[in-house]
Design a protein around this motif. Structure first.
Motif, mmCIF file in Angstrom:
data_model
loop_
_atom_site.group_PDB
_atom_site.id
_atom_site.type_symbol
_atom_site.label_atom_id
_atom_site.label_comp_id
_atom_site.label_asym_id
_atom_site.label_seq_id
_atom_site.Cartn_x
_atom_site.Cartn_y
_atom_site.Cartn_z
ATOM 1 N N ILE A 1 47.821 45.709 33.217
ATOM 2 C CA ILE A 1 47.324 46.997 33.707
ATOM 3 C C ILE A 1 45.947 46.779 34.316
ATOM 4 O O ILE A 1 45.071 46.181 33.679
ATOM 5 C CB ILE A 1 47.218 48.032 32.555
ATOM 6 N N PHE A 2 45.771 47.263 35.518
ATOM 7 C CA PHE A 2 44.467 47.107 36.182
ATOM 8 C C PHE A 2 43.524 48.222 35.731
ATOM 9 O O PHE A 2 43.031 48.997 36.553
ATOM 10 C CB PHE A 2 44.643 47.152 37.700
ATOM 11 N N SER A 3 43.284 48.303 34.436
ATOM 12 C CA SER A 3 42.410 49.369 33.952
ATOM 13 C C SER A 3 40.974 49.023 34.308
ATOM 14 O O SER A 3 40.663 47.873 34.634
ATOM 15 C CB SER A 3 42.603 49.541 32.449
ATOM 16 N N PRO A 4 40.053 49.998 34.263
ATOM 17 C CA PRO A 4 38.671 49.727 34.662
ATOM 18 C C PRO A 4 38.119 48.505 33.919
ATOM 19 O O PRO A 4 38.256 48.393 32.705
ATOM 20 C CB PRO A 4 37.933 51.005 34.246
ATOM 21 N N GLY A 5 37.507 47.615 34.653
ATOM 22 C CA GLY A 5 36.996 46.389 34.060
ATOM 23 C C GLY A 5 37.955 45.231 34.201
ATOM 24 O O GLY A 5 37.575 44.081 34.033
ATOM 25 N N TYR A 6 39.219 45.529 34.477
ATOM 26 C CA TYR A 6 40.199 44.456 34.636
ATOM 27 C C TYR A 6 40.803 44.477 36.044
ATOM 28 O O TYR A 6 41.899 44.017 36.263
ATOM 29 C CB TYR A 6 41.324 44.602 33.606
ATOM 30 N N GLU A 7 40.081 45.056 37.012
ATOM 31 C CA GLU A 7 40.656 45.222 38.336
ATOM 32 C C GLU A 7 40.998 43.899 39.021
ATOM 33 O O GLU A 7 41.871 43.855 39.864
ATOM 34 C CB GLU A 7 39.710 46.032 39.248
ATOM 35 N N ASP A 8 40.303 42.827 38.646
ATOM 36 C CA ASP A 8 40.561 41.559 39.314
ATOM 37 C C ASP A 8 41.227 40.552 38.395
ATOM 38 O O ASP A 8 41.199 39.364 38.635
ATOM 39 C CB ASP A 8 39.249 40.982 39.849
ATOM 40 N N ALA A 9 41.838 41.048 37.337
ATOM 41 C CA ALA A 9 42.409 40.133 36.343
ATOM 42 C C ALA A 9 43.847 39.775 36.658
ATOM 43 O O ALA A 9 44.589 39.323 35.800
ATOM 44 C CB ALA A 9 42.305 40.758 34.955
ATOM 45 N N GLY A 10 44.271 40.020 37.920
ATOM 46 C CA GLY A 10 45.674 39.814 38.284
ATOM 47 C C GLY A 10 46.243 38.477 37.875
ATOM 48 O O GLY A 10 47.385 38.394 37.453
ATOM 49 N N SER A 11 45.425 37.411 37.966
ATOM 50 C CA SER A 11 45.976 36.097 37.655
ATOM 51 C C SER A 11 45.936 35.793 36.167
ATOM 52 O O SER A 11 46.423 34.769 35.733
ATOM 53 C CB SER A 11 45.199 35.031 38.431
ATOM 54 N N LYS A 12 45.342 36.700 35.385
ATOM 55 C CA LYS A 12 45.246 36.434 33.948
ATOM 56 C C LYS A 12 46.091 37.437 33.150
ATOM 57 O O LYS A 12 45.730 37.856 32.070
ATOM 58 C CB LYS A 12 43.789 36.547 33.488
ATOM 59 N N MET A 13 47.181 37.867 33.738
ATOM 60 C CA MET A 13 47.981 38.862 33.052
ATOM 61 C C MET A 13 49.289 38.246 32.570
ATOM 62 O O MET A 13 49.760 37.254 33.110
ATOM 63 C CB MET A 13 48.301 40.018 34.000
ATOM 64 N N VAL A 14 49.879 38.874 31.543
ATOM 65 C CA VAL A 14 51.177 38.387 31.072
ATOM 66 C C VAL A 14 52.243 38.856 32.063
ATOM 67 O O VAL A 14 52.003 39.718 32.901
ATOM 68 C CB VAL A 14 51.505 38.899 29.654
ATOM 69 N N ASP A 15 53.419 38.255 31.931
ATOM 70 C CA ASP A 15 54.501 38.533 32.866
ATOM 71 C C ASP A 15 54.992 39.970 32.690
ATOM 72 O O ASP A 15 55.480 40.331 31.624
ATOM 73 C CB ASP A 15 55.635 37.537 32.600
#
Lengths: 131, 497, 240
Positions: free
Chosen positions: A72-86
């Motif tokens: 989930i691209f919640s606030p603070g994680y907007e650029d975490a796309g490559s660190k997300m689970v499947d």
């Protein structure tokens, strides 16, 4: 917090693997045992649900990526796309759960009708269910 | 609006969601609307088949995401043939069941209309989707509706048959889901064309495991031995039109799933031998079981399983002639077995205890129905002037081409068994002395028209098989041509409008 | 005897499954580079959802948009289960009068508790399906929560009856609106379920174009259908 979990995961990787897969496969086997051995129709349906639950756990377990966060691209994680689970198995398991629910509902209504007809929910007393 | 493959799914869905409201306006609407939907399906099929003839395929993506990422629908000559067949059968079955006597209450009518329509839609969905998980969803739609329809009549043992089907079906869906999960971990996609492209990267052992899980899972819908325990009960307990739909529609979808997975998804040679052996065992056991049945619908059900065994054998031989023969047999089986179930259930309504022995003298009482039943019986065992003859001939030719002498012997031997049990019924209807008085239930005109259409198709295709062989050759080419399927899906994403 | 055989069979099956799954390491990154030329399905979703769908929750984007046809099928399965249960347990008018709902005696505490909790549970459910595109959850989860509220009321109040007429209307309209939103995409955009992501901005309630609207429709539909199934299943007690 996330960092700590990551360290624990790396340290006890084998135990966690066994735990996740073991729980899921164990649940599937328990469910299958109930389907094959139990005489009461309701228990058979419960077995089917447990079998499904095990499989759903496997889906979620497989989707985990080491060190990943929720997809989930919640606030603070907007650029975490490559660190997300499947996210795909999570979406699939949602569908699978709903389908499992539908099957259970139909099964229970069939049991209600069988019970009305035969005044029992024991599989060995309902003649045409033996095969 | 341009007609695209999604109409097959959206229009019935709109109708299904609207029927509970429309029934408040007029209580006949749940009967009529499925018919309109089925008729529209035929129109879609005609339009799309023309496009398929022109472009080779019709493809559509959902929500605008290109093929490996979004869900795509694809109609190739093979799936187009099956979808057209199902649309046609769906309409004929609707025609047959319109004014169906047994369904009287509005509430029952509503459920029946929705369930029957959605079962057919689910089968179409299995065939046109290009995504393995989407196929699973449609398979479950078919399973849920089939279970509900099996236990539709409360005065029969429908609930038992339904529960049996549900247990086996639940087990099969678990296996398919497990297979999909394993496949996803290996190739990272759910699109069938991309899976097919990447399948060589999967280790042999894992590939075999996944394939076995899929075969067992889909084998249940395709009535493969020993996974067909549900079939005779379900066929005999379901309402007549539903039995016809099981034979004409549901099984076809199951076989399609199996074939798509073995021919397109995987590249394991051993799977073909597996199909031959599985088909052979299925056929022999089913035909001999049919021999000793006393209930006509159960007999037809076992015969249906046997025929599907023959289809699997033909697919298993795997040459072009064999695949062509298998498709021809699928077409024949859909038409003929549906006709047999339709006429058979009318005969059963008129018999005293639903056994074959009470059919004595039916030939005089119901001449039209008996004639059509005999026509179907002659056609399905493969007597020359009827369509069943050609498909059997082509299968034997294909087996001879591969020098499978034992297989030819088995098919011929089983044909003799078929002849014995079908002719037993026919001779009872025409030559046995009428023993008991039976109440006569006259079928309505529309049912007669529906059965007449199927009878005419059997005769016409029997006399002029060339009418469809052209299509079937195309379809057979397409099944064996994996590369162009992948190309269609992945490299040409512009939907053909 | 049978027991031993079954246990042996299950042990073999368990060993086989364990062998198969141990080949797949837990936590391994199978997504690959999400910005690659041709990413895996998951990689594509993770890299494109933020810009192209404007939805924070990737799972929601997959469920409603990328794999929207699955969800339509899922909604249909639920709808058919309701229809199937209703047809399996169907009672004609005259039989309808012979049955009443199964009622276990419930104490004052349970009844008061249920009355207090019911609005809160319903509100939580509605919150979950309205925020399906921002937070974990969505139409199915929210709908289920609402249905649990109804279940609580059904089992604790003898006189609590659901209005079938309203339920039919909500169910049909929610289902129809899902399909019609999809068809609207087909007409304007030439693809079924096509989205209009330009509306709104990421992480705001108003974002993701049609995705939240579809999920809200799904939420209503699931809530009503689950309640309907529970209602039918509870109505089994024959009147004296």
């Amino acid at each position: 917090m996330q960092q700590e979990f990551h360290e624990i995961f790396v340290k006890y990787h084998e135990i966690i693997t066994l735990g996740v897969y073991g729980t899921a496969i164990g649940l599937m086997l328990i469910g299958l045992y109930a389907v094959l051995m139990k005489k009461n129709l309701v228990k058979i349906v419960i077995g089917l649900s447990i079998l499904d639950a095990g499989l759903h756990l496997l889906f979620i377990g497989i989707g985990y990526v080491q060190g990943g966060t929720a997809p989930i691209f919640s606030p603070g994680y907007e650029d975490a796309g490559s660190k997300m689970v499947d996210p795909v198995p999570q979406a699939l398991v949602l569908t699978a759960i709903v389908i499992g629910f539908a099957v259970t509902a139909v099964a229970l209504s069939l049991i209600i009708r069988l019970y009305k007809h035969h005044h029992t929910a024991k599989i060995d007393q309902i003649k045409s269910l033996k095969w | 609006m341009v007609i695209t493959p999604i109409h097959y799914i959206v229009v019935p869905l709109l109708a299904a969601f609207a029927i509970p409201l429309l029934v408040k306006i007029h209580k006949e609407l749940p009967r009529i609307i499925p018919g309109l939907v089925m008729f529209y399906n035929i129109i879609i099929s005609i339009v799309l088949m023309q496009q398929v003839n022109e472009f080779g395929y019709v493809s559509e993506v959902i929500a605008g995401w290109k093929a490996p990422w979004g869900i795509n629908l694809i109609i190739t000559p093979f799936s187009g043939f099956l979808v057209s067949l199902i649309s046609f059968m769906g309409f004929v079955i609707w025609l047959y069941q319109y004014r169906f006597k047994r369904v009287i209450d509005v509430g029952e009518l509503k459920s029946y209309g929705i369930l029957q329509m959605m079962m057919i839609t689910g089968a179409i969905g299995i065939i046109i989707t290009g995504d393995i998980f989407n196929m699973f969803v449609f398979l479950e739609i078919v399973a849920i509706t089939a279970i509900s329809l099996t236990s539709f009549y409360r005065h029969r043992d429908g609930a038992e048959a339904g529960f049996k089907y549900l247990l086996i079906g639940g087990f099969s869906s678990t296996l398919i889901l497990l297979a999909i999960l394993l496949l996803y971990t290996q190739v990272g996609t759910l699109n069938m064309a991309e899976i097919s492209e990447k399948i060589h990267l999967v280790p042999q052992g894992m590939k075999a495991t996944i394939l076995v899980l899929f075969i067992v899972g889909f084998g249940i819908e395709a009535e493969m031995f020993p996974l067909n325990g549900w079939a005779p009960d379900a066929y005999s307990q379901a309402p007549g039109p539903t039995s016809a739909a099981f034979a004409g529609i549901v099984v076809k979808a199951g076989v399609y799933g199996l074939i798509r997975i073995i021919f397109t998804l995987f590249d394991i040679e051993g799977a073909f031998d597996f199909l031959i052996i599985g088909g052979l065992v299925t056929m022999i056991i089913a035909e001999f079981s049919a021999l000793k049945q006393t209930n006509l619908k159960r007999m037809l059900a076992y015969s249906s399983i046997g025929q599907m065994g023959l289809v699997l054998i033909a697919f298993g031989i795997g040459t072009k002639t064999a695949v062509f023969a298998a498709l021809f047999l699928m077409f024949n089986h859909a038409v003929i077995k549906s006709l047999l179930f339709m006429t058979g259930s009318i005969l059963m309504y008129n018999s005293k205890d639903k056994t074959i022995s009470t059919l004595n003298g039916m030939g005089k009482k119901l001449p039209f129905i008996s004639l059509l039943f005999s026509l179907g019986a002659f056609a399905i065992v493969g007597l020359p002037p009827f369509s069943g003859f050609w498909s059997k001939l082509y299968i034997l030719t294909a087996a001879a081409g591969e020098e499978m002498i034992l297989l030819i012997g088995a098919i011929l031997a089983v044909s003799i068994v078929e002849i014995v049990y079908y002719f037993r019924v026919v001779s009872k209807m025409y030559f046995a002395e009428e023993t008991e008085h039976i109440t006569i239930f006259k079928p309505s005109v529309n049912a007669k028209i529906a059965m007449g259409i199927l009878g005419a198709v059997i005769l016409i295709i029997g006399l002029y098989p060339d009418l469809i062989t052209g299509y079937l050759h195309n379809a057979a080419d397409m099944i064996l041509d994996k590369a162009s399927y992948i190309d269609f899906v992945l490299n040409s994403n512009a939907p053909v409008q | 005897m049978k027991k031993v055989l079954v246990i042996l069979l299950l042990a073999a099956l368990g060993y086989f499954l364990a062998q198969t799954f141990l080949e797949i390491p837990l936590g391994e990154n199978r997504i690959g580079d999400i910005n690659a030329q041709k990413p895996t399905a998951a990689g594509y979703y993770l890299s494109n959802t933020k810009e192209k769908s404007k939805v924070a929750n990737v799972v929601t984007a997959i469920v409603v948009n990328y794999r929207g046809l699955d969800t339509l099928g899922e909604v249909t399965v639920l709808f058919l289960a309701t229809t199937g249960v209703a047809s399996i347990l169907y009672r004609r008018k005259e039989e309808e009068e012979e049955v009443e709902r199964l009622n276990l005696p419930s104490s004052n505490i349970i009844r008061t508790g249920a009355r207090v909790l019911f609005p809160a549970i319903t509100l939580l459910g509605i919150y979950v399906f309205i925020h399906g595109h921002l937070t974990p959850g969505g139409g199915f989860q929210g709908g289920t929560i609402v249905a649990t509220g109804f279940l609580l009321m059904l089992i604790s109040y003898k006189g609590f009856n659901t209005n079938h007429n309203i339920m039919t209307w909500v169910e049909s309209i929610a289902g129809l609106s899902f399909v019609l939103i999809g068809l609207w995409g087909l007409i304007t955009d030439h693809t079924f379920l096509g989205n209009i992501p330009q509306i709104g901005e990421l992480n705001k309630l108003l974002s993701g174009g049609l995705i939240p609207i579809i999920y809200i429709a799904v939420g209503f539909k699931v809530a009503v259908e689950l309640t309907g199934i529970l209602d039918i299943l509870l109505k089994i007690k024959p009147k004296k």
